[in-house]
Design an enzyme around this catalytic site. Structure first.
Site, PDB file in Angstrom:
ATOM      1  N   GLY A 101       0.798  -1.310  -0.291  1.00  0.00           N
ATOM      2  CA  GLY A 101       0.267   0.174   0.280  1.00  0.00           C
ATOM      3  C   GLY A 101       0.568   1.377  -0.447  1.00  0.00           C
ATOM      4  N   GLY A 102       1.830   1.078  -1.067  1.00  0.00           N
ATOM      5  CA  GLY A 102       2.935   2.222  -0.393  1.00  0.00           C
ATOM      6  C   GLY A 102       2.978   3.371  -2.058  1.00  0.00           C
ATOM      7  N   ASP A 121       0.716  -1.031  -4.955  1.00  0.00           N
ATOM      8  CA  ASP A 121      -0.454  -0.829  -4.772  1.00  0.00           C
ATOM      9  C   ASP A 121      -1.641  -1.304  -5.291  1.00  0.00           C
ATOM     10  OD1 ASP A 121      -2.547   1.712  -3.949  1.00  0.00           O
ATOM     11  OD2 ASP A 121      -0.703   2.143  -2.764  1.00  0.00           O
ATOM     12  N   PHE A 136      -4.309  -6.212  -0.897  1.00  0.00           N
ATOM     13  CA  PHE A 136      -3.879  -6.517   0.873  1.00  0.00           C
ATOM     14  C   PHE A 136      -5.306  -6.971   1.030  1.00  0.00           C
ATOM     15  CE2 PHE A 136      -3.802  -1.371   1.743  1.00  0.00           C
ATOM     16  CZ  PHE A 136      -5.659  -1.958   1.986  1.00  0.00           C
ATOM     17  N   ARG A 180       3.039   2.346   5.415  1.00  0.00           N
ATOM     18  CA  ARG A 180       3.343   3.147   6.296  1.00  0.00           C
ATOM     19  C   ARG A 180       1.468   3.909   6.343  1.00  0.00           C
ATOM     20  NH1 ARG A 180       5.152   8.751   5.359  1.00  0.00           N
ATOM     21  NH2 ARG A 180       3.966   8.422   3.807  1.00  0.00           N
ATOM     22  N   HIS A 210      -3.753   2.650   9.942  1.00  0.00           N
ATOM     23  CA  HIS A 210      -4.442   4.056  10.175  1.00  0.00           C
ATOM     24  C   HIS A 210      -5.957   4.487   9.758  1.00  0.00           C
ATOM     25  CE1 HIS A 210      -3.877   7.563   8.795  1.00  0.00           C
ATOM     26  NE2 HIS A 210      -3.307   6.964   7.593  1.00  0.00           N
TER      27      HIS A 210
END
Ligand SMILES: C[S@@+](CC[C@H](N)C(=O)[O-])C[C@H]1O[C@@H](n2cnc3c(N)ncnc32)[C@H](O)[C@@H]1O
Length: 387
Positions: free
Chosen positions: A228-229, A253, A276, A291, A295
């Site tokens: 998920g970059g 991604d 993902f 990163r 969240h």
């Protein structure tokens, strides 16, 4: 008054980031102390108007014109540059000047400030567009949405203030992808976020995991996977920090972001489409790095994402989770604000150490170390291994 301003400015200039932030908080508290009730109400509703007129200013490129002109600009000059009606422009400019975003030098003459310079930079423009266009309607929805749901902590990623505000069943990323410009803008913002500042790469003790004196450390061939970059800016930072280390550096991604990544210079990095929600296809990498991914999601979804990575880990693989770790008290407002943004957009949250550790426990991961790299905003990299 000028003497006090000079003294505080001098104090802040040589100060650490933590001291600079406490000076800002002290000045805010002082300013609040001096407020009448009328001042308080005016200040509170100015929040919405400020970002609205800033958004207009960005559309008209007012801040870019002021930054590049090298001199103050008259109303007439700005009207020519922006093609906006002069009466309208006067109303926008006087509001921006009143809020201190730009400076009014004299009658009908305006100049840049440090604030307008910030608003002329592509990454910061992208941030305002994202927060106003995508997050703004969700915040507007938040009070009624919470009331309707009996003030339960939101946990359903498919039912959020954002879904109500945009009247959609798509999640935020699906929505931005369909829009096209929104996901591109988001990626510009994410890439620029904290650019040119000390990042996790410089703080995380890589030497404790791998023998940096022996570049041939990656028997599995893959050194670093940025899950998920986005467009791979963190993978690029990693590669730049460790140019001699053997092994592939991969950014993963969704298709739109990978297509955008492929238009950018990214020496030494591979870009791969990966969802993902599915098992990680790149097996046995040294690091799987996430990163600001977890969240975005409530616990149930985080567990799925982590399990999908765990399935690909070799004995010596490490998952690196790079996200805020919220302190138990004295939470900086910048961190609390992010938490509300995550709530409104995805029933997600910024987590405390105990909340993170509960999540890791649930998937059978053990915390190897946790490195806080920006104390002011509580960003930390947590290294995780299988139990
Ligand atoms: C908050 S951004 C963080 C991006 C990047 N890691 C960074 O720190 O700048 C979350 C990322 O998750 C990606 N994402 C969302 N859904 C995904 C999915 N199902 N599979 C893979 N990536 C996804 C988004 O495209 C976005 O790049």
């Amino acid at each position: 008054m000028d003497v006090i301003v000079g003294q505080v400015t001098a104090l802040a200039e040589g100060a650490s980031e933590a001291t600079r932030k406490s000076i800002l908080n002290a000045l805010r508290d002082l300013s609040y102390k001096l407020e009448s009730p009328d001042d308080t109400i005016n200040r509170l509703w100015s929040g919405q108007v400020t970002i609205a007129v800033v958004r207009v200013g960005i559309n008209l490129k007012i801040f870019e014109h002021l930054a590049s002109s090298g001199k103050p600009l008259t109303m007439k000059e700005l009207a020519t540059l922006t093609n906006a009606d002069q009466t309208l422009l006067a109303r926008i400019l006087r509001t921006l000047a009143g809020y201190g975003v730009i400076k009014e030098n004299g009658i009908n003459e305006f100049a840049r400030t440090n604030i307008s310079d910030t608003l002329s930079r592509p990454g910061d423009i992208a941030a305002i567009k994202h927060y106003f266009d995508i997050c703004g309607p969700s915040y507007q929805e938040l009070p009624a949405w919470l009331e309707k749901r009996g003030y339960k902590n939101p946990t359903d990623p498919n039912d959020t203030p954002y879904h109500s505000a945009f009247n959609t069943t798509q999640n935020l990323f699906e929505y931005m992808i369909e829009d096209g410009a929104a996901i591109e803008n988001f990626n510009v913002y994410m890439t620029a976020r904290r650019q040119n500042q000390k990042t996790w790469v410089h703080e995380y003790p890589m030497k404790d995991d791998i023998d940096l004196t022996n570049p041939n450390i990656s028997p599995h061939g893959v050194l670093f996977v940025d899950v998920g970059g986005g467009v791979g800016h963190q993978a690029a930072e990693f590669r730049a920090a460790y140019p001699d280390l053997q092994g592939r550096v991969i950014n993963q991604d969704i298709p739109t972001s990978i297509a955008q990544a492929e238009t950018l210079p990214s020496a030494g990095i591979e870009h791969i489409v990966y969802d993902f929600n599915m098992p990680q296809p790149v097996k046995g990498a040294k690091y799987y790095y996430l990163r600001m991914v977890l969240h975005d999601w409530p616990d149930g979804k985080c567990i799925t994402i982590l399990q999908n990575q765990i399935g690909a880990m070799a004995e010596d693989s490490i998952i690196l989770v790079d996200d805020m770790v919220v302190p138990n008290h004295g939470v900086p407002w910048q961190v609390a604000q992010f938490d509300i943004a995550m709530m409104a957009a995805g029933s997600a949250m910024e987590r405390t150490e105990a909340q993170w550790d509960g999540l890791y426990e649930a998937v059978g991961l053990r915390v190897l170390r946790r490195v806080v790299y920006t104390p002011g905003v509580c960003e930390a990299v947590t290294a995780l291994v299988r139990k």
